[in-house]
Design a protein around this motif. Sequence first.
Motif, mmCIF file in Angstrom:
data_model
loop_
_atom_site.group_PDB
_atom_site.id
_atom_site.type_symbol
_atom_site.label_atom_id
_atom_site.label_comp_id
_atom_site.label_asym_id
_atom_site.label_seq_id
_atom_site.Cartn_x
_atom_site.Cartn_y
_atom_site.Cartn_z
ATOM 1 N N ARG A 47 19.781 37.539 9.218
ATOM 2 C CA ARG A 47 19.105 37.140 7.854
ATOM 3 C C ARG A 47 18.773 35.616 7.922
ATOM 4 N NH1 ARG A 47 19.420 40.513 3.217
ATOM 5 N NH2 ARG A 47 20.783 42.399 3.633
ATOM 6 N N THR A 48 19.366 34.990 8.573
ATOM 7 C CA THR A 48 19.021 33.433 8.728
ATOM 8 C C THR A 48 17.753 33.191 9.366
ATOM 9 O OG1 THR A 48 20.276 33.110 10.544
ATOM 10 C CG2 THR A 48 21.267 32.699 8.342
ATOM 11 N N ARG A 49 17.313 33.950 10.011
ATOM 12 C CA ARG A 49 16.271 33.741 10.646
ATOM 13 C C ARG A 49 15.027 34.982 10.484
ATOM 14 N NH1 ARG A 49 17.562 34.795 16.818
ATOM 15 N NH2 ARG A 49 19.439 35.980 16.101
ATOM 16 N N PHE A 50 15.304 36.021 10.104
ATOM 17 C CA PHE A 50 14.487 37.002 9.685
ATOM 18 C C PHE A 50 14.507 37.547 8.590
ATOM 19 C CE2 PHE A 50 15.350 37.101 14.311
ATOM 20 C CZ PHE A 50 14.406 36.721 14.806
ATOM 21 N N ASP A 51 13.502 38.351 7.652
ATOM 22 C CA ASP A 51 13.522 38.971 6.611
ATOM 23 C C ASP A 51 14.187 40.289 6.547
ATOM 24 O OD1 ASP A 51 12.383 37.093 5.344
ATOM 25 O OD2 ASP A 51 10.366 37.735 5.283
ATOM 26 N N GLU A 53 15.706 43.807 4.851
ATOM 27 C CA GLU A 53 15.561 44.433 3.502
ATOM 28 C C GLU A 53 16.102 45.975 3.660
ATOM 29 O OE1 GLU A 53 11.516 46.474 2.633
ATOM 30 O OE2 GLU A 53 11.017 45.163 4.395
ATOM 31 N N ARG A 71 11.957 42.179 9.406
ATOM 32 C CA ARG A 71 10.630 41.882 9.579
ATOM 33 C C ARG A 71 10.340 40.407 9.992
ATOM 34 N NH1 ARG A 71 6.775 44.762 5.842
ATOM 35 N NH2 ARG A 71 7.972 46.013 4.401
ATOM 36 N N SER A 72 9.262 40.140 10.729
ATOM 37 C CA SER A 72 9.026 38.715 10.952
ATOM 38 C C SER A 72 8.708 38.191 9.632
ATOM 39 C CB SER A 72 7.721 38.765 11.760
ATOM 40 O OG SER A 72 6.617 39.571 11.312
ATOM 41 N N ARG A 73 9.465 36.771 9.742
ATOM 42 C CA ARG A 73 9.235 35.760 8.470
ATOM 43 C C ARG A 73 7.878 35.286 8.152
ATOM 44 N NH1 ARG A 73 14.907 32.982 7.047
ATOM 45 N NH2 ARG A 73 15.220 35.119 6.438
ATOM 46 N N ASP A 74 7.382 35.078 9.140
ATOM 47 C CA ASP A 74 6.011 34.399 9.193
ATOM 48 C C ASP A 74 4.656 35.606 9.020
ATOM 49 O OD1 ASP A 74 6.496 35.354 11.562
ATOM 50 O OD2 ASP A 74 5.122 33.938 12.548
ATOM 51 N N TRP A 75 5.040 36.505 7.882
ATOM 52 C CA TRP A 75 4.144 37.565 7.775
ATOM 53 C C TRP A 75 2.804 37.253 7.301
ATOM 54 C CZ3 TRP A 75 5.775 42.931 9.265
ATOM 55 C CH2 TRP A 75 4.649 43.728 8.804
ATOM 56 N N ASN A 115 2.506 40.396 13.427
ATOM 57 C CA ASN A 115 3.545 40.896 12.213
ATOM 58 C C ASN A 115 4.344 42.275 12.923
ATOM 59 O OD1 ASN A 115 2.620 39.330 10.161
ATOM 60 N ND2 ASN A 115 0.898 40.838 9.806
#
Length: 305
Positions: A47-51, A53, A71-75, A115
């Motif tokens: 969770r600290t690095r990516f999204d 859900e 998911r990739s955080r930089d979507w 993504n």
Amino acid sequence: MNTTLTPYPIGTPGTPWGDTERAEWLAAQTQQRSYEAEVLSVIEGLRTRFDVEEYGCLDYGAERYPLMAIRSRDWRDDLPVVLITGGVHGYETSGVHGALQFVDRYAADYAGRVNWLVVPCVSPWAYERIHRWNPNAIDPNRSFRDDSPAQESAALMELVAPLRERVLMHIDLHETTDTDETEFRPALASRDGEPFKPGEIPDGFYLVDDSENPQPEFQQAVINAVEQVTHIAPADDSGEIIGSPVIARGVIQYPLRQLGLCAGFTSAPYKTTTEVYPDSPRATSAQCNAAQVAAVCAAIDYVLG
């Protein structure tokens, strides 16, 4: 391998299962490992690095299974989308842990380039019981269709629906095991009231391409990468792997969408299903996980290239 033709212990040969047989089968299933300890805890650590859900929840009796996606955080809307799924068949362990290992070790390398959406364990009830089916004796990997009879499949399709036309590549991570021949195919034949026809389990890694939109260069790029990690399954004496003609080294084809397979439910032009063989004397569990990771990276690299 030797295969016995002893009738499956549940059901009457030639007669499809009814509610009584399904209940008898369900009563025989026992929890053998923990989804929470082995999968959810790993996802929590990401969770600290990516999204992360929760995209749904399975309620089976007193048991509740949150369905998780990463998911990739930089979507970014201007980037292509790739989908990685594992654990559609819960017993296929390296699909689950290979997907998680990809996220942990390599997903960040694709920041700003693509993504990615990873669903590492589509079928958590089956993961815990090391089984192919869900509690209703339904195979989620034959259920990716409208009005799906499998909650697992329906939930994943709903998650991906907003992206369905944007997915560039979908790789679905599977295994072919000795128990396919000793347990799961005999159970399928019994459930459907069909005769069981023994087959041959291939020793090695192979891919299932989409016969309705074949991408041979894409498949071969994945094979070439995985070959650096583990061996590729040869064709049998009939030139087949699990009853299908080998159309290129380590590659067979299915009509993915027609069969309701996970790899076929998006509009992705590039699709493949991996099949690792964890029972091989030539492969370790670590190699099987690494083969799945190599396949994912090679697939993404190819579509980006």
